[in-house]
Design a protein around this motif. Sequence first.
Motif, short mmCIF file in Angstrom:
data_model
loop_
_atom_site.label_atom_id
_atom_site.label_comp_id
_atom_site.label_asym_id
_atom_site.label_seq_id
_atom_site.Cartn_x
_atom_site.Cartn_y
_atom_site.Cartn_z
N CYS A 176 0.67 -1.10 -0.01
CA CYS A 176 0.02 0.02 0.15
C CYS A 176 0.79 1.37 -0.02
CB CYS A 176 -1.04 -0.10 1.17
SG CYS A 176 -0.08 0.18 2.80
N ASN A 177 2.15 1.14 0.32
CA ASN A 177 3.12 2.12 0.07
C ASN A 177 2.89 3.27 1.14
OD1 ASN A 177 5.41 2.92 -1.03
ND2 ASN A 177 4.40 4.40 -2.47
N THR A 178 2.31 2.68 2.32
CA THR A 178 2.22 3.64 3.58
C THR A 178 3.47 3.23 4.50
OG1 THR A 178 0.76 2.12 4.65
CG2 THR A 178 -0.14 3.91 3.18
N TRP A 179 3.46 4.18 5.68
CA TRP A 179 4.47 3.97 6.62
C TRP A 179 3.90 3.31 7.77
CZ3 TRP A 179 9.08 4.72 4.80
CH2 TRP A 179 9.23 5.30 3.50
N GLY A 180 3.44 2.28 7.68
CA GLY A 180 2.76 1.44 8.84
C GLY A 180 3.29 0.20 9.10
N LEU A 181 4.43 0.00 8.71
CA LEU A 181 5.08 -1.32 8.95
C LEU A 181 5.60 -1.52 10.50
CD1 LEU A 181 7.20 -2.04 5.93
CD2 LEU A 181 4.74 -2.79 6.28
N THR A 182 5.39 -2.66 10.97
CA THR A 182 5.98 -2.79 12.29
C THR A 182 6.41 -4.18 12.43
OG1 THR A 182 5.57 -2.56 14.76
CG2 THR A 182 3.60 -3.53 13.43
N TRP A 183 7.26 -4.67 13.51
CA TRP A 183 7.87 -6.04 13.54
C TRP A 183 6.70 -6.74 14.68
CZ3 TRP A 183 10.43 -9.54 11.37
CH2 TRP A 183 10.94 -10.56 12.20
N HIS A 184 6.35 -7.77 14.32
CA HIS A 184 5.55 -8.72 15.10
C HIS A 184 6.54 -9.86 15.47
CE1 HIS A 184 2.23 -11.38 16.28
NE2 HIS A 184 1.61 -10.44 16.23
N ARG A 185 6.80 -9.84 16.76
CA ARG A 185 7.85 -10.89 17.43
C ARG A 185 7.51 -12.13 17.53
NH1 ARG A 185 9.00 -9.54 23.28
NH2 ARG A 185 8.35 -7.52 22.64
N GLN A 186 6.07 -12.44 17.77
CA GLN A 186 5.90 -13.91 17.83
C GLN A 186 5.65 -14.49 16.42
OE1 GLN A 186 4.00 -11.28 19.45
NE2 GLN A 186 4.67 -11.81 21.52
N ARG A 187 5.04 -13.79 15.54
CA ARG A 187 5.05 -14.30 14.32
C ARG A 187 6.33 -14.30 13.37
NH1 ARG A 187 -0.56 -12.20 12.67
NH2 ARG A 187 0.51 -11.55 10.79
N VAL A 224 4.35 -6.48 9.77
CA VAL A 224 3.02 -6.59 9.52
C VAL A 224 2.65 -4.98 9.16
CG1 VAL A 224 0.77 -6.67 10.71
CG2 VAL A 224 2.66 -8.12 11.38
N CYS A 225 1.86 -4.63 8.14
CA CYS A 225 1.36 -3.44 7.94
C CYS A 225 0.06 -3.19 8.57
CB CYS A 225 1.01 -3.09 6.45
SG CYS A 225 0.47 -1.93 5.82
N LEU A 226 0.30 -2.06 9.51
CA LEU A 226 -0.95 -1.68 10.30
C LEU A 226 -2.02 -0.86 9.77
CD1 LEU A 226 1.03 -1.11 13.61
CD2 LEU A 226 -0.13 -3.11 12.75
N ASN A 227 -1.94 -0.52 8.29
CA ASN A 227 -2.80 0.26 7.62
C ASN A 227 -4.15 -0.45 7.59
OD1 ASN A 227 -4.62 1.78 5.83
ND2 ASN A 227 -2.82 2.07 4.39
N ARG A 228 -5.23 -0.08 7.89
CA ARG A 228 -6.46 -0.86 8.03
C ARG A 228 -7.03 -1.23 6.38
NH1 ARG A 228 -11.41 2.79 9.62
NH2 ARG A 228 -10.81 4.58 7.97
N TYR A 229 -6.39 -0.44 5.60
CA TYR A 229 -6.96 -0.84 4.22
C TYR A 229 -5.88 -1.79 3.58
CZ TYR A 229 -9.77 3.37 4.91
OH TYR A 229 -10.67 4.20 5.49
N CYS A 230 -4.86 -2.11 4.06
CA CYS A 230 -3.80 -3.25 3.81
C CYS A 230 -4.15 -4.46 4.43
CB CYS A 230 -2.33 -2.65 3.83
SG CYS A 230 -1.29 -3.56 3.00
N SER A 231 -5.26 -4.93 4.00
CA SER A 231 -5.60 -6.37 4.68
C SER A 231 -6.28 -7.16 3.70
CB SER A 231 -6.29 -6.04 5.98
OG SER A 231 -7.66 -5.66 5.62
N ASP A 232 -6.39 -8.36 3.91
CA ASP A 232 -6.98 -9.12 2.79
C ASP A 232 -8.48 -9.20 3.08
OD1 ASP A 232 -7.58 -10.84 5.46
OD2 ASP A 232 -6.15 -12.47 4.73
N ASP A 233 -9.30 -10.31 2.54
CA ASP A 233 -10.62 -10.18 2.82
C ASP A 233 -11.41 -10.55 4.05
OD1 ASP A 233 -11.06 -9.36 0.17
OD2 ASP A 233 -11.21 -11.49 -0.65
#
Length: 180
Positions: free
Chosen positions: A128-139, A143-152
């Motif tokens: 999505c080219n936004t700046w919403g990335l973060t590291w998910h330690r358990q997985r 992960v992109c935290l942008n709410r529009y950058c998700s699957d169905d």
Amino acid sequence: MHSGDTTTPAERLRLLHDEYLTPGPAPHAERVSKSTEPSTPIRLAVYDHIKATVDELTDFADVNRDGRSAAPRPPGVENAYRWAVEETAHLEGRRARIRDAVIYRQGLEHAILMGDTKAIRRHACPDCNTWGLTWHRQRETVVCLNRYCSDDDGQHTTWTLAQLAENHVDRQAATAARAT
């Protein structure tokens, strides 16, 4: 203590080796009872990471040497990246970008192992080219935290460090091609 840019993969690897390999004193050592068995003199997870990093660089240089004679790898982990780049300097195009992506991914791995997860936030999401990335330690994924950058199903888009590094190197190559 060595001064310099701590954002390069070589400096991060040197920091891991020099500062994180041997355990320091515990923050509240005086409050803890003494163990009957001594602890390991090094942090084994950091040692394994450093060894895997140098082995991967060596293997990559060996596979991509294209029949050239090999220069011996210099001692010291801080020289591993310089040596690998020199050994594969003849690579062009996609193969050179693969080398650069391996080195960049390893730099991200070093940063995460040292606790610097903000290294991930310096990248735009490849989707999505936004700046919403973060590291998910358990997985162990980005992960992109942008709410529009998700699957169905509403699951956030995830990326491996290798995918993020490849995207970063490809963007740099495209920018350099446009600049010339």
